[in-house]
Design a protein around this motif. Structure first.
Motif, mmCIF file in Angstrom:
data_model
loop_
_atom_site.group_PDB
_atom_site.id
_atom_site.type_symbol
_atom_site.label_atom_id
_atom_site.label_comp_id
_atom_site.label_asym_id
_atom_site.label_seq_id
_atom_site.Cartn_x
_atom_site.Cartn_y
_atom_site.Cartn_z
ATOM 1 N N ILE A 203 0.836 -1.196 0.000
ATOM 2 C CA ILE A 203 0.000 0.000 0.000
ATOM 3 C C ILE A 203 0.875 1.252 0.000
ATOM 4 O O ILE A 203 0.648 2.185 -0.790
ATOM 5 N N LEU A 204 1.868 1.309 0.871
ATOM 6 C CA LEU A 204 2.734 2.488 0.942
ATOM 7 C C LEU A 204 3.573 2.649 -0.328
ATOM 8 O O LEU A 204 3.770 3.768 -0.807
ATOM 9 N N ASP A 205 4.048 1.529 -0.881
ATOM 10 C CA ASP A 205 4.786 1.611 -2.142
ATOM 11 C C ASP A 205 3.870 2.118 -3.263
ATOM 12 O O ASP A 205 4.293 2.891 -4.127
ATOM 13 N N GLY A 206 2.610 1.691 -3.248
ATOM 14 C CA GLY A 206 1.670 2.153 -4.249
ATOM 15 C C GLY A 206 1.380 3.626 -4.136
ATOM 16 O O GLY A 206 1.221 4.326 -5.145
ATOM 17 N N ALA A 207 1.306 4.127 -2.895
ATOM 18 C CA ALA A 207 1.100 5.559 -2.693
ATOM 19 C C ALA A 207 2.286 6.356 -3.230
ATOM 20 O O ALA A 207 2.117 7.406 -3.879
ATOM 21 N N GLU A 208 3.483 5.857 -2.983
ATOM 22 C CA GLU A 208 4.665 6.546 -3.482
ATOM 23 C C GLU A 208 4.718 6.506 -5.006
ATOM 24 O O GLU A 208 5.007 7.520 -5.660
#
Length: 553
Positions: free
Chosen positions: A428-433
């Motif tokens: 999820i955090l990688d996708g946000a970045e």
């Protein structure tokens, strides 16, 4: 969150699914068989979904309703620029299994007006309260102006509902300057009075976001548990755990008859998502907390999901099919905010190491584990790539940031929160970045305390980049009165330097989004075991657009 159970095992099994439900379960087996042609329809039939028979159901002359059918109030939800969803449920006797109505359909008139006295009505119509939906009414009102308040009401025979106020969303392209909402969660009736909702009803808000545990499946005693009523006695059927469709419907009748909750729904549109207790504590996908056959749990889940939809201001796409219901969805508020509402119960992998607080290890860190399921995860990340909003807000259920229990190397983590699914959190955090999100805000409930977190690129490195913020709304009542500094306050604040706020009182949080910054105000009441407690602000923080991280005001 896992509370102490109330009631004996005998209490919890005092009700059973109907013979029709059990017969359907015997033929269905595990949920994968629901994909077989006709199986889902069979289960839907088993819980009495309206089918062709609905059209032939006799109609009750509403003039014959002898007592007020609007005892559960009114509500609205999921605002869009040109429409709102209006809700009510006819229940002259909400504590009875039939709510005081025969199994007939009822015509209900509705009105939407510019003014509270209904001298400038802009839309009106008639909807049907079907007995198969427990005489609930969901009206999607089209053709409204964007970004404005409206008043609404219902009529059944000679009876007129309380007046509700709602608001449409701004146009998708609108460059609005501010959006103010409240986040709430966890309202165990038996743990106290819903005083926080009375205060929330008086707030100047655009919308309220409910993050789950709208009701609890546990037994409620005749005196209302910690409410300790002296002026009434609740029916004995509340003093057992909810299992069947009738159980869940009756429990909503109890909760939604609370005047403070009704006031909040009448004052503001709600955006709702569930957690676990709307069905059963800490369930994961088709895996129940207790050792019952999977098909038995799926029947319980179908009943719980059905009652949830009946009693919430949700649109038609959220209507369940048997034990499945797509609750995740996306709402826009101009160019200022995009809300991606998640469901972290229905699709998750089972909790690692038997649930609870555990030392992390290979089982919890397995990269194949998921909190959202693959389809929902892909939907979220694709939506972020297309987002043009300043703020991307994610209402969901369980603590997202890392939360170590002690400041020692032998720390434990909650296997029910995202700490039990770290690979899923990293995706999820990688996708946000990858999507280039500058202002990610996660909203959380579940844990019966208020937290404020900085979200870190690497939670194991306090010096790593801050990539977003997490606002955790405390409970409305769950956990009873609470304390400003719970017993583990020192351990948690020391062990988690990215934790910027921690308070254990009851209440809610308001968030004001602006173009330059967002402000969170954590509001608490001094007690819930006695009614009428005053409201105070326990802490206020801002996070600046383009510079994530919480700063005290």
């Amino acid at each position: 969150m896992t509370p102490v159970r109330t009631g004996t095992p005998a209490d919890r099994t005092a009700t059973a699914h109907s013979p029709e439900l059990r017969a359907a379960a015997a033929h269905l087996g595990r949920r994968r068989f629901l994909t077989v042609t006709g199986a889902a329809a069979a289960l839907a039939f088993a819980v009495n979904l309206p089918t062709a028979g609905t059209a032939s159901a006799a109609e009750l002359d509403a003039a014959k309703i002898k007592s007020d059918p609007f005892t559960l109030g009114v509500g609205s939800g999921d605002p869009q620029p040109a429409s709102v969803l209006l809700w009510t449920r006819l229940a002259p006797s909400p504590y009875e299994s039939d709510s005081g109505l025969p199994r007939n359909r009822v015509s209900v008139r509705w009105e939407v007006s510019h003014d509270e006295r209904f001298t400038r009505i802009v839309r009106r119509g008639t909807a049907t309260a079907h007995p198969e939906f427990d005489h609930s009414v969901h009206v999607e009102v089209p053709g409204l102006d964007a970004d404005r308040f409206y008043f609404y009401r219902f009529r059944a025979g000679t009876w007129i509902s309380p007046v509700g106020r709602t608001r449409t969303a701004p146009a998708r392209s609108a460059d609005i300057g501010e959006l103010k909402f409240a986040a709430v969660s966890c309202q165990a009736y038996h743990d106290g009075y819903f005083t926080a909702y009375r205060h929330l009803a008086a707030e100047d808000l655009d919308v309220v976001i409910h993050l789950g545990d709208y009701l609890y499946e546990y037994a409620v005693t005749a005196v209302g548990g910690a409410r300790n009523y002296t002026d009434r006695r609740l029916p004995a059927h509340y003093n057992r755990e909810t299992i069947t469709l009738e159980d869940y419907r009756l429990r909503y009748g109890l909760y939604k008859s609370d005047p403070d909750l009704m006031a909040a729904h009448a004052a503001h549109p709600f955006i709702v998502t569930w957690d676990d207790h709307e069905t059963e504590n800490n369930y994961a996908d088709e895996t129940p907390e207790n050792d019952v056959p999977p098909e038995e749990f799926l029947l319980r889940r179908a009943a719980a999901y059905r009652a949830y939809w009946e009693n919430q201001p949700l649109r038609t796409p959220q209507q369940p099919e048997g034990p499945d219901m797509q609750l995740y969805r996306r709402l826009h508020f101009g160019r200022l905010a995009q809300f991606d509402i998640l469901d972290t119960r229905q699709y998750r992998s089972n909790q690692a190491y038997g649930d609870g607080w555990q030392v992390p290890g290979p089982e919890s860190e397995d990269p194949t584990r998921t909190m959202t399921g693959e389809t929902q995860e892909r939907w979220l990340l694709n939506g972020w790539r297309q987002s043009r909003a300043i703020w991307n807000v994610v209402p969901q259920q369980v603590t997202f940031a890392q939360r170590r229990d002690v400041p020692r190397p032998d720390f434990k983590l909650s296997m029910d929160g995202w700490d039990g699914y770290p690979a899923s959190r990293k995706r999820i955090l990688d996708g946000a970045e990858a999507a280039g999100l500058d202002n990610l805000m996660v909203l959380t409930g579940d844990v019966h305390v208020g937290y404020g977190f900085d979200l870190k690129a690497d939670f194991n490195d306090p010096g790593s980049r801050t990539v977003g913020t997490e606002i955790v709304a405390t409970s409305i009542t769950s956990g009873k009165d609470g304390a400003d500094k719970p017993a583990n306050w020192d351990n948690l604040t020391t062990a988690n330097p990215h934790m910027k706020f921690y308070n254990g009182r009851r209440g809610y949080v308001t968030v004001t989004l602006g173009r330059q910054e967002a402000r969170a105000d954590f509001k608490t009441v001094s007690a819930v075991t006695t009614p009428g407690a005053p409201l105070s602000t326990a802490g206020s923080f801002v996070t600046e657009a383009g510079d994530p991280g919480l700063k005290p005001v």
